[in-house]
Design an enzyme around this catalytic site. Structure first.
Site, short mmCIF file in Angstrom:
data_model
loop_
_atom_site.label_atom_id
_atom_site.label_comp_id
_atom_site.label_asym_id
_atom_site.label_seq_id
_atom_site.Cartn_x
_atom_site.Cartn_y
_atom_site.Cartn_z
N CYS A 2 0.88 -1.16 0.00
CA CYS A 2 0.00 0.00 0.00
C CYS A 2 0.91 1.21 0.00
O CYS A 2 2.12 1.10 0.05
CB CYS A 2 -0.82 0.02 1.28
SG CYS A 2 -1.72 -1.50 1.56
N LYS A 587 2.66 -2.63 -8.11
CA LYS A 587 3.99 -2.55 -8.70
C LYS A 587 5.08 -3.02 -7.76
O LYS A 587 6.09 -3.55 -8.18
CB LYS A 587 4.29 -1.10 -9.10
CG LYS A 587 5.64 -0.98 -9.78
CD LYS A 587 5.70 0.18 -10.72
CE LYS A 587 6.94 0.11 -11.57
NZ LYS A 587 6.80 -0.91 -12.62
#
Ligand code: BG6
Length: 592
Positions: A2, A587
């Site tokens: 996150c 990512k």
């Protein structure tokens, strides 16, 4: 993975908007939901929504003016993607809010114990357990800072948390997921975030927080402590070296297309680097007892291709380890071994976990990382930065190109062929630039040809086997279609059962020592009616579709990934997928 972002002493007195800008630059880390909490008049106002920030950012106007706040963009781990599970989370008495990046591996047992102590939970998250645990610690001594420290010490797993209190105090703790502090000495603003890029436009200096460190910020004054001892730590302040990195699409429709087109640039960046550092690494490689390469996802493919280049061009028996599966090697590793780790973020938890183990055994680490201030760089004995510029698309393209070019360069320098390697890479950069300029229409044609395929197979061998593996990853990530990379030599041992009329098979080959082997495999699938797409310098009668690529000699494999990246992009474009933020993935996977 996150994204956490906080601002303190916000000069605009609109902390909500400042945090929104930070969260936008952190969305590559997860975009399932977002939330912002700001402090004013001895209270905390909080908003949170499912989905990407931009879709519901108008609500930020509901927040009061404030100079301090925290924000979070979520990639769901524990607890479904719902508004109630979005971070930050309030304490029961709303005296503070908390956001987390990581996974509390022992949250069930903690939650059970807290439930018995009559604490209530309104979410399914492990994050809320941390919040209640701090509340429980607060009952023992009414000092929030030490309550946070005591609670954090009970968490198992890799976690980073940030807390905002109704008095405007900010506390953060790191053990695993990244945390950096940005400073703007002129405006006296302070930023706390998951990466440097998110505050680079607003800050000039940075402080990198290490694992097991606790940050306490009261009235805009930062202090850093060791979580285990509670002792205050001294800290270094560094310059931010990516201040002017642009993070806009620069005229391209998507970051993915922009970044694919930056392949020549990233290779040229490599060629500018200090060769001394490479010579030192080459000496270490030759001296090492065993050489391992390690990475996850696309970086894992780059690690595998690096191992190939070391074996092929330097005669080093390099072993590639899948990032998450190195456990069976632990007993085999000792202080004379060397690890090479390519990584875009330098924060991939699976790989960091292995590197922390091998470091304790005395093995040496070389990393090739694109993000400044990462844990992987800090763990490394030989530190290489890709300097490829920010890679915003969740799918890695230009950094992968840089990683495998780096692997090739390292192998050739180890073999004493520095000049030849740099010459080859310089030519490759020009060839890729020309290729990108002249082949998009043909690749769009191929994308149409494959648009309705349900399964796409890829065949490769020798220098191109990892390339077809990466082509598979790109197709899966961008198009959500099932793609399957097959080692060409293995086709007849299992995958040939899947060959039937019309099945698309992409075959990547070069003018190298296995060219005829590959063509034999092509004839085998052709005999069963497969549609053969040949990506190669020369045409063959068996191809139903030929995508011509220039012969790039030893660097052919690096060039061959470009058409596969573009193919994945154009199919995804035609399917209307969210190209830069595909569903479900992030990512940088900073949790195990
Ligand atoms: C995945 C990314 O989550 O992590 C991949 O989607 C990436 O693109 C992989 O290769 C490893 O990440 P990193 O930062 O170590 O390269």
């Amino acid at each position: 993975m996150c994204g956490i972002f906080a601002v303190i002493n916000d000069k605009s007195n609109n902390a909500g908007q400042t945090i929104r800008q930070g969260l936008k630059r952190l969305e590559y880390r997860g975009y399932d939901s977002w939330g912002i909490a700001v402090q004013s008049d001895n209270k905390i106002d909080l908003i949170k929504y499912v989905g990407e920030v931009d879709k519901t950012a108008d609500n930020i106007k509901k927040l009061p003016k404030s100079i301090v706040g925290i924000g979070h963009t979520r990639w769901a781990t524990t607890g479904a993607v719902t508004k109630i599970n979005a971070h930050p989370h309030y304490s029961t008495d709303r005296s503070f809010v908390l956001a987390q990046n990581g996974i509390v591996e022992n949250y069930e047992e903690l939650k059970k114990d807290l439930t018995q102590k009559k604490y209530r939970f309104v979410t399914q998250t492990d994050t809320e357990v941390i919040t209640r645990l701090i509340e429980e610690e607060l009952t023992k001594n009414n000092d929030l800072f030490s309550a946070v420290r005591q609670a954090f010490l009970q968490l198992k797993g890799r976690n980073t948390i940030i807390i905002l209190t109704k008095t405007g105090q900010v506390i953060a703790a790191r053990n695993g997921s990244p945390l950096v502090i940005g400073l703007n000495p002129e405006s006296n603003e302070i930023f706390i975030s998951s990466d440097v890029l998110s505050f680079a436009p607003f800050a000039d200096k940075m402080i990198i927080i290490d694992n097991n460190q606790l940050v306490n910020c009261i009235n805009g004054k930062i202090k850093i402590f060791d979580i285990r001892s509670g002792q205050e730590n001294k800290y270094g302040i560094e310059n931010i070296d990516i201040k002017n990195d642009r993070v806009d699409k620069q005229g391209y429709a998507h970051f993915m297309l922009k970044e694919i087109n930056e392949a020549p640039y990233v290779i040229n960046q490599l060629l500018k680097q200090d060769i001394g550092a490479y010579n030192e690494l080459a000496a270490a490689i030759k001296k090492a007892r065993s050489v391992y390469t390690i990475g996850s996802g696309t970086a894992g493919v780059a690690a595998a291709q690096t191992a190939f280049y070391l074996r092929e061009y330097a005669g080093i028996n390099a072993i590639y380890l899948v990032g998450a599966d190195a456990r069976e090697y632990y007993e085999l590793i000792d202080k004379d071994d060397l690890f090479l780790a390519p990584s875009q973020s330098g924060e991939t938890a699976d790989v960091l976990e292995v590197l922390e183990v091998v470091k304790k055994k005395g093995a040496k680490i070389a990393s090739f990382v694109n993000m400044s201030g990462s844990m992987m760089t800090r763990l490394s004995d030989y530190k290489f930065m890709a300097q490829s510029g920010p890679e915003i698309c969740v799918l890695s393209t230009k950094v992968f190109d840089a990683q495998i070019a780096w692997g090739y360069l390292v192998a050739k320098i180890t073999a004493g062929k520095t000049r030849e390697a740099k010459e080859n890479l310089r030519n490759l950069s020009v060839q890729i630039g020309n290729y990108l300029g002249n082949n998009k229409t043909k690749i769009q044609e191929l994308a149409k040809y494959l648009l309705n395929a349900h399964d796409i197979f890829l065949l490769g061998k020798y220098q191109n086997f990892q390339i077809v593996r990466e082509g598979m990853i790109k197709l899966v990530e961008a198009t959500y279609k099932h793609a399957h990379a097959i080692p060409a030599g293995d086709l007849k041992h299992y995958a040939i059962t899947l060959m039937e009329p019309g099945v698309p098979v992409i075959v990547v080959s070069s003018n190298d020592k296995v060219k005829s082997d590959i063509l034999n495999t092509v004839y085998e699938v052709k005999a069963r009616g497969a549609r053969v797409i040949g990506i190669s310098p020369e045409f063959d009668e068996s191809f139903d579709f030929h995508l011509e690529v220039p012969d790039s000699g030893e660097t052919s494999a690096i060039l061959n990934i470009i058409p596969l990246q573009l193919l994945a992009y154009y199919i995804a474009l035609m399917l209307g997928n969210n190209i830069d933020k595909p569903r479900n993935i992030a990512k940088s996977v900073t949790v195990k």
